[in-house]
Design a protein around this motif. Structure first.
Motif, PDB file in Angstrom:
ATOM      1  N   ILE A   1       5.255  -4.318 -11.781  1.00 59.67           N
ATOM      2  CA  ILE A   1       4.135  -5.085 -11.232  1.00 59.67           C
ATOM      3  C   ILE A   1       4.091  -4.933  -9.705  1.00 59.67           C
ATOM      4  O   ILE A   1       3.044  -4.630  -9.121  1.00 59.67           O
ATOM      5  CB  ILE A   1       4.243  -6.581 -11.623  1.00 59.67           C
ATOM      6  CG1 ILE A   1       4.190  -6.739 -13.145  1.00 59.67           C
ATOM      7  CG2 ILE A   1       3.118  -7.396 -10.967  1.00 59.67           C
ATOM      8  CD1 ILE A   1       4.395  -8.160 -13.637  1.00 59.67           C
TER       9      ILE A   1
ATOM     10  N   VAL B   1       1.085  -3.174  -7.390  1.00 64.06           N
ATOM     11  CA  VAL B   1       0.316  -3.917  -6.384  1.00 64.06           C
ATOM     12  C   VAL B   1       0.189  -3.076  -5.117  1.00 64.06           C
ATOM     13  O   VAL B   1      -0.903  -2.924  -4.561  1.00 64.06           O
ATOM     14  CB  VAL B   1       0.990  -5.280  -6.075  1.00 64.06           C
ATOM     15  CG1 VAL B   1       0.397  -5.896  -4.808  1.00 64.06           C
ATOM     16  CG2 VAL B   1       0.825  -6.225  -7.249  1.00 64.06           C
TER      17      VAL B   1
ATOM     18  N   ASP C   1      -9.119  -3.064  -6.036  1.00 62.78           N
ATOM     19  CA  ASP C   1      -8.896  -4.501  -6.124  1.00 62.78           C
ATOM     20  C   ASP C   1      -7.476  -4.770  -6.643  1.00 62.78           C
ATOM     21  O   ASP C   1      -7.124  -4.384  -7.755  1.00 62.78           O
ATOM     22  CB  ASP C   1      -9.938  -5.088  -7.079  1.00 62.78           C
ATOM     23  CG  ASP C   1      -9.717  -6.571  -7.303  1.00 62.78           C
ATOM     24  OD1 ASP C   1      -8.937  -7.177  -6.541  1.00 62.78           O
ATOM     25  OD2 ASP C   1     -10.322  -7.109  -8.252  1.00 62.78           O
ATOM     26  N   VAL C   2      -6.687  -5.450  -5.830  1.00 68.54           N
ATOM     27  CA  VAL C   2      -5.303  -5.751  -6.214  1.00 68.54           C
ATOM     28  C   VAL C   2      -5.256  -6.631  -7.469  1.00 68.54           C
ATOM     29  O   VAL C   2      -4.331  -6.561  -8.269  1.00 68.54           O
ATOM     30  CB  VAL C   2      -4.570  -6.429  -5.032  1.00 68.54           C
ATOM     31  CG1 VAL C   2      -3.186  -6.899  -5.432  1.00 68.54           C
ATOM     32  CG2 VAL C   2      -4.473  -5.466  -3.864  1.00 68.54           C
ATOM     33  N   GLY C   3      -6.302  -7.433  -7.640  1.00 67.37           N
ATOM     34  CA  GLY C   3      -6.375  -8.311  -8.810  1.00 67.37           C
ATOM     35  C   GLY C   3      -6.340  -7.569 -10.134  1.00 67.37           C
ATOM     36  O   GLY C   3      -6.061  -8.159 -11.186  1.00 67.37           O
TER      37      GLY C   3
ATOM     38  N   ALA D   1      -4.108  -5.746 -11.105  1.00 69.24           N
ATOM     39  CA  ALA D   1      -2.752  -5.866 -11.632  1.00 69.24           C
ATOM     40  C   ALA D   1      -2.666  -7.073 -12.565  1.00 69.24           C
ATOM     41  O   ALA D   1      -2.222  -6.951 -13.711  1.00 69.24           O
ATOM     42  CB  ALA D   1      -1.746  -5.988 -10.491  1.00 69.24           C
ATOM     43  N   SER D   2      -3.146  -8.228 -12.089  1.00 72.48           N
ATOM     44  CA  SER D   2      -3.113  -9.425 -12.936  1.00 72.48           C
ATOM     45  C   SER D   2      -3.948  -9.208 -14.195  1.00 72.48           C
ATOM     46  O   SER D   2      -3.549  -9.565 -15.302  1.00 72.48           O
ATOM     47  CB  SER D   2      -3.669 -10.631 -12.182  1.00 72.48           C
ATOM     48  OG  SER D   2      -3.021 -10.752 -10.950  1.00 72.48           O
ATOM     49  N   GLU D   3      -5.138  -8.622 -13.983  1.00 72.85           N
ATOM     50  CA  GLU D   3      -6.053  -8.420 -15.099  1.00 72.85           C
ATOM     51  C   GLU D   3      -5.415  -7.564 -16.201  1.00 72.85           C
ATOM     52  O   GLU D   3      -5.499  -7.881 -17.387  1.00 72.85           O
ATOM     53  CB  GLU D   3      -7.304  -7.734 -14.553  1.00 72.85           C
ATOM     54  CG  GLU D   3      -8.537  -7.976 -15.353  1.00 72.85           C
ATOM     55  CD  GLU D   3      -9.737  -7.264 -14.730  1.00 72.85           C
ATOM     56  OE1 GLU D   3      -9.870  -7.298 -13.489  1.00 72.85           O
ATOM     57  OE2 GLU D   3     -10.513  -6.666 -15.494  1.00 72.85           O
TER      58      GLU D   3
ATOM     59  N   VAL E   1      -2.139  -6.899 -16.729  1.00 73.15           N
ATOM     60  CA  VAL E   1      -0.978  -7.553 -17.338  1.00 73.15           C
ATOM     61  C   VAL E   1      -1.448  -8.587 -18.360  1.00 73.15           C
ATOM     62  O   VAL E   1      -1.005  -8.604 -19.518  1.00 73.15           O
ATOM     63  CB  VAL E   1      -0.114  -8.237 -16.258  1.00 73.15           C
ATOM     64  CG1 VAL E   1       0.961  -9.112 -16.889  1.00 73.15           C
ATOM     65  CG2 VAL E   1       0.525  -7.195 -15.345  1.00 73.15           C
TER      66      VAL E   1
ATOM     67  N   ALA F   1       4.498  -8.608  -2.585  1.00 79.27           N
ATOM     68  CA  ALA F   1       3.567  -8.241  -3.656  1.00 79.27           C
ATOM     69  C   ALA F   1       2.983  -9.479  -4.318  1.00 79.27           C
ATOM     70  O   ALA F   1       1.776  -9.546  -4.588  1.00 79.27           O
ATOM     71  CB  ALA F   1       4.280  -7.369  -4.687  1.00 79.27           C
ATOM     72  N   PHE F   2       3.829 -10.468  -4.582  1.00 79.13           N
ATOM     73  CA  PHE F   2       3.337 -11.662  -5.277  1.00 79.13           C
ATOM     74  C   PHE F   2       2.376 -12.460  -4.396  1.00 79.13           C
ATOM     75  O   PHE F   2       1.392 -13.004  -4.886  1.00 79.13           O
ATOM     76  CB  PHE F   2       4.511 -12.529  -5.772  1.00 79.13           C
ATOM     77  CG  PHE F   2       5.048 -12.081  -7.111  1.00 79.13           C
ATOM     78  CD1 PHE F   2       5.243 -10.735  -7.393  1.00 79.13           C
ATOM     79  CD2 PHE F   2       5.325 -13.008  -8.113  1.00 79.13           C
ATOM     80  CE1 PHE F   2       5.711 -10.318  -8.630  1.00 79.13           C
ATOM     81  CE2 PHE F   2       5.796 -12.595  -9.353  1.00 79.13           C
ATOM     82  CZ  PHE F   2       5.989 -11.254  -9.615  1.00 79.13           C
TER      83      PHE F   2
ATOM     84  N   LEU G   1      -0.878 -10.862  -4.400  1.00 78.94           N
ATOM     85  CA  LEU G   1      -1.584 -11.041  -5.668  1.00 78.94           C
ATOM     86  C   LEU G   1      -2.293 -12.384  -5.758  1.00 78.94           C
ATOM     87  O   LEU G   1      -3.213 -12.544  -6.560  1.00 78.94           O
ATOM     88  CB  LEU G   1      -0.583 -10.937  -6.826  1.00 78.94           C
ATOM     89  CG  LEU G   1      -0.474  -9.615  -7.575  1.00 78.94           C
ATOM     90  CD1 LEU G   1       0.565  -9.717  -8.671  1.00 78.94           C
ATOM     91  CD2 LEU G   1      -1.824  -9.239  -8.197  1.00 78.94           C
TER      92      LEU G   1
ATOM     93  N   PRO H   1      -6.414 -12.469  -4.972  1.00 84.20           N
ATOM     94  CA  PRO H   1      -7.194 -11.740  -5.982  1.00 84.20           C
ATOM     95  C   PRO H   1      -7.070 -12.349  -7.381  1.00 84.20           C
ATOM     96  O   PRO H   1      -8.034 -12.346  -8.148  1.00 84.20           O
ATOM     97  CB  PRO H   1      -6.582 -10.336  -5.972  1.00 84.20           C
ATOM     98  CG  PRO H   1      -5.844 -10.223  -4.699  1.00 84.20           C
ATOM     99  CD  PRO H   1      -5.443 -11.592  -4.299  1.00 84.20           C
ATOM    100  N   THR H   2      -5.882 -12.900  -7.696  1.00 86.02           N
ATOM    101  CA  THR H   2      -5.727 -13.515  -9.012  1.00 86.02           C
ATOM    102  C   THR H   2      -6.588 -14.763  -9.119  1.00 86.02           C
ATOM    103  O   THR H   2      -7.214 -15.021 -10.152  1.00 86.02           O
ATOM    104  CB  THR H   2      -4.250 -13.868  -9.262  1.00 86.02           C
ATOM    105  OG1 THR H   2      -3.478 -12.687  -9.102  1.00 86.02           O
ATOM    106  CG2 THR H   2      -4.039 -14.417 -10.659  1.00 86.02           C
TER     107      THR H   2
ATOM    108  N   TYR I   1     -10.033 -13.690  -9.773  1.00 83.91           N
ATOM    109  CA  TYR I   1     -10.192 -13.279 -11.172  1.00 83.91           C
ATOM    110  C   TYR I   1     -10.276 -14.514 -12.066  1.00 83.91           C
ATOM    111  O   TYR I   1     -11.135 -14.589 -12.959  1.00 83.91           O
ATOM    112  CB  TYR I   1      -9.014 -12.382 -11.571  1.00 83.91           C
ATOM    113  CG  TYR I   1      -9.036 -11.928 -13.009  1.00 83.91           C
ATOM    114  CD1 TYR I   1     -10.124 -11.240 -13.528  1.00 83.91           C
ATOM    115  CD2 TYR I   1      -7.961 -12.196 -13.855  1.00 83.91           C
ATOM    116  CE1 TYR I   1     -10.142 -10.830 -14.840  1.00 83.91           C
ATOM    117  CE2 TYR I   1      -7.969 -11.781 -15.173  1.00 83.91           C
ATOM    118  CZ  TYR I   1      -9.067 -11.103 -15.664  1.00 83.91           C
ATOM    119  OH  TYR I   1      -9.081 -10.696 -16.971  1.00 83.91           O
TER     120      TYR I   1
ATOM    121  N   PHE J   1      -0.443 -17.887 -15.404  1.00 85.61           N
ATOM    122  CA  PHE J   1       0.044 -16.727 -14.656  1.00 85.61           C
ATOM    123  C   PHE J   1       0.092 -17.042 -13.155  1.00 85.61           C
ATOM    124  O   PHE J   1       1.001 -16.601 -12.440  1.00 85.61           O
ATOM    125  CB  PHE J   1      -0.874 -15.522 -14.916  1.00 85.61           C
ATOM    126  CG  PHE J   1      -0.413 -14.249 -14.256  1.00 85.61           C
ATOM    127  CD1 PHE J   1       0.724 -13.582 -14.700  1.00 85.61           C
ATOM    128  CD2 PHE J   1      -1.118 -13.698 -13.187  1.00 85.61           C
ATOM    129  CE1 PHE J   1       1.152 -12.410 -14.097  1.00 85.61           C
ATOM    130  CE2 PHE J   1      -0.692 -12.519 -12.583  1.00 85.61           C
ATOM    131  CZ  PHE J   1       0.443 -11.879 -13.038  1.00 85.61           C
TER     132      PHE J   1
END
Lengths: 432, 159
Positions: free
Chosen positions: A29, A33, A42-44, A46-48, A50, B98-99, B102, B105-106, B109, B132
């Motif tokens: 992960i 990123v 878009d870095v998001g 990665a979440s999408e 996973v 990295a976290f 994230l 953007p998370t 989303y 998450f």
């Protein structure tokens, strides 16, 4: 500029952080990123990747449930109840207890999909029985336990096969059934090897159990034996999906341990669930990490490149399989099974399919192959677990394990080049 | 404080247990409805997967230490404690970076998912995946805590 080298930098981060001790799922992960950042996406994503990867794969849930079932059986000492049965069946053969060890591994593998839980559960009990009063050399006892535990994920159910199904879009049921004949062949081959070794080295034979005791011994073994029958029957007939089969066997183990044998109290049950929830997180995050990592690998067209490389080499399917086997035997010595399965295997699927190799056959061959890595010195993880649980020095086991490794490699080549050994049963079930 | 931390840990474990059992129960009910009651239900698979998502990320956030995950430990185990300290510290910097990257953007989303519903139960998808975000914060925070420890004088406790 940065974008050109993004993939290389990502691999350096991945390998660097993993070597520095970061869990592989997390480093997949983390490195993805940075990749997305460098290429300006878009870095998001990665979440999408996973989240959707896990959420959309109902089959993935089979993995924690099979772990749950195995944990319940070990905590409830259900497998120990099968020892009398195995002793009555094969104890009188030369090397009796070693034969019992092999037979219980096969039965246990019909309930669990992991080699580690075999070694940690009934394997531990058997090593103790074998080394009591110095009846067997400790190194041999450890080696035979490790070698027979490899059938765990080859005979259905199987955790690595679920992973393989996810990345290759093959049927879990077909893979499971495909492992049956190879697993039985392993047990017969190991059994024969033990007979020969027992004759040469004068290993003891167990007292024959009188025939009139057989009905009662068999009757007592029936409840735990019913479980693999239920599982295999359910998958063979298509009555259960693998996820359902996993849940049903965990449920059955729970009933047996709580109400049947009363070996599992409230406190132990709680501990089993906590341990299972932890493993569930660890395993699923590796899976989630693999989804984003493989997404990047696909953007970079890496499987395509591997495919073109093999096309240029102009390999025959036989050569391709040989090459893959050698590569996986080496990888299996250093990397853990889920990592190889989820990260490396997707690279080879397109090339294998183009060569006309049956993907179910390939899956069983690769799982078989990686199980050999689990017992190959100096890093074979099963040897380390036996050392930790039973205190057998690694050196003594390593001296004894080579002959088992050699036999398994020979069998691996046999199933690699005779695909029908794998594909016959799935075809009969209409899955091939 | 240790008393409170212990209680919190126990509470987190208990939530994890309930989530896992909720997942397990979902599939058992699915089989029960189909074979025993002979009336298959449509909601079971989706419900089970939602419970599964929560189990995974809840347990990853509050029940598993970073060090407990499966990792490639051949190199890590064979170097000196001092080297290990710096390896761990550097990889934690990557992890935290990295976290943290994230997070926004998370959130974006997830915000987008407030307008999407799951196909059977019609729950806003944001509730399926929100855990998450909790995991990202908890894991980065634990990473930060460990990094601080590794850089302090009591670093051997944090390896």
């Amino acid at each position: 500029m940065l974008a050109e080298y993004a993939f290389i930098i990502m691999l350096i981060i991945l390998i660097g952080t993993t070597v520095a001790g970061m869990p592989i799922g997390i480093s997949m992960i983390v490195s993805s990123v940075f990749y997305l950042l460098m290429v300006g996406r878009d870095v998001g994503l990665a979440s999408e990747q996973v989240l959707n990867g896990i959420f959309d794969n109902f089959v993935a849930l089979a993995v924690p449930l099979f772990i749950f079932a195995a944990n319940l059986m070990n905590a409830g000492k259900i497998t120990d109840r099968l020892l009398d049965f195995a002793l009555a069946m094969v104890g009188r053969l030369p090397g009796g207890l070693a034969q019992v060890n092999i037979a219980t591994s096969l039965i246990f593998s019909g309930m669990s999909g992991s080699a580690v839980s075999d070694v940690a559960g009934v394997g531990k009990v058997l090593v103790n029985m074998m080394t009591e009063k110095n009846r067997y050399p400790a190194g041999f006892a450890g080696a035979v336990t490790a070698a027979s535990a490899v059938v765990g994920p080859i005979f259905p159910p199987s955790i690595p096969m679920v992973f393989y199904a996810l990345i290759s879009s093959t049927s879990v049921g077909a893979l499971f059934l495909g492992g049956m004949i190879p697993a039985i062949m392993i047990c017969l081959a190991l059994g024969t090897l033990v007979v020969v070794m027992a004759k040469i080295r004068g290993f003891p034979v167990e007292n024959a159990i009188p025939l009139r005791q057989f009905p009662i011994i068999i009757l007592r073994a029936l409840p735990p034996l019913f479980m693999p029958a239920l599982l295999l029957g359910g998958i063979y007939t298509g009555a259960f999906t693998p996820t359902e089969a996993a849940a049903v066997s965990a449920f059955y183990a729970l009933l047996l341990a709580v109400f049947g044998y009363r070996t599992l109290g409230w406190k132990e049950f709680l501990d089993v669930v906590i341990a299972t929830a932890r493993t569930t997180a660890v395993v699923t995050i590796i899976l989630g990490g693999a989804f984003i990592f493989n997404y990047v690998v696909t953007i970079e067209r890496l499987p395509q490149a591997v495919f073109e490389l093999f096309q240029q080499l102009d390999l025959t399917p036989a050569m391709f399989l040989l090459l893959l086997n050698v590569l996986y035997l080496l990888l299996g010595c250093v990397l853990d099974v889920s990592t190889i399965m989820l990260v490396v295997t997707p690279l080879f699927i397109p090339a294998a399919a183009a060569l006309g190799i049956d993907l179910v056959h390939l899956g069983v061959v690769l799982v078989f192959n990686m199980m050999i890595g689990l017992i190959t010195p100096p890093l074979g993880i099963l040897l380390f677990i036996i050392k930790a649980l039973n205190g057998i020095p690694l050196g003594e086991m390593i001296r004894e394990i080579w002959i088992f490794v050699a036999v398994l490699v020979a069998l691996l080549l046999l199933i690699t080049y005779v695909p029908d050994l794998v594909l016959w049963i799935p075809r009969m079930a209409g899955l091939g | 404080m240790p008393g409170l931390a212990k209680q919190l840990k126990k509470g987190a474990d208990l939530v994890g247990v309930l989530l896992f059992l909720a997942t397990f129960a979902g599939i058992i009910l699915q089989v029960f409805f189909r074979y025993v009651l002979d009336s298959p239900v449509a909601w079971s698979e989706e419900y089970t997967m939602i419970a599964y998502m929560w189990t995974v990320f809840w347990a990853a956030a509050f029940m598993v230490k970073e060090q407990d995950h499966v990792s490639f430990d051949i190199v890590y185990d064979s170097v000196s404690a001092q080297t290990r300290r710096w390896l761990a510290a550097i990889s934690l910097v990557f992890l935290i970076a990295a976290f943290v990257l994230l997070l926004a953007p998370t959130l974006d989303y997830l915000e987008f998912l407030t307008r999407r519903r799951t196909s059977v139960l019609r729950i806003p998808r944001v509730w399926v995946f929100a855990v998450f975000f909790v995991f990202l914060i908890a894991f980065a925070a634990q990473g930060g805590w460990r990094l601080r420890g590794l850089l302090s004088r009591r670093w051997p406790d944090y390896i």
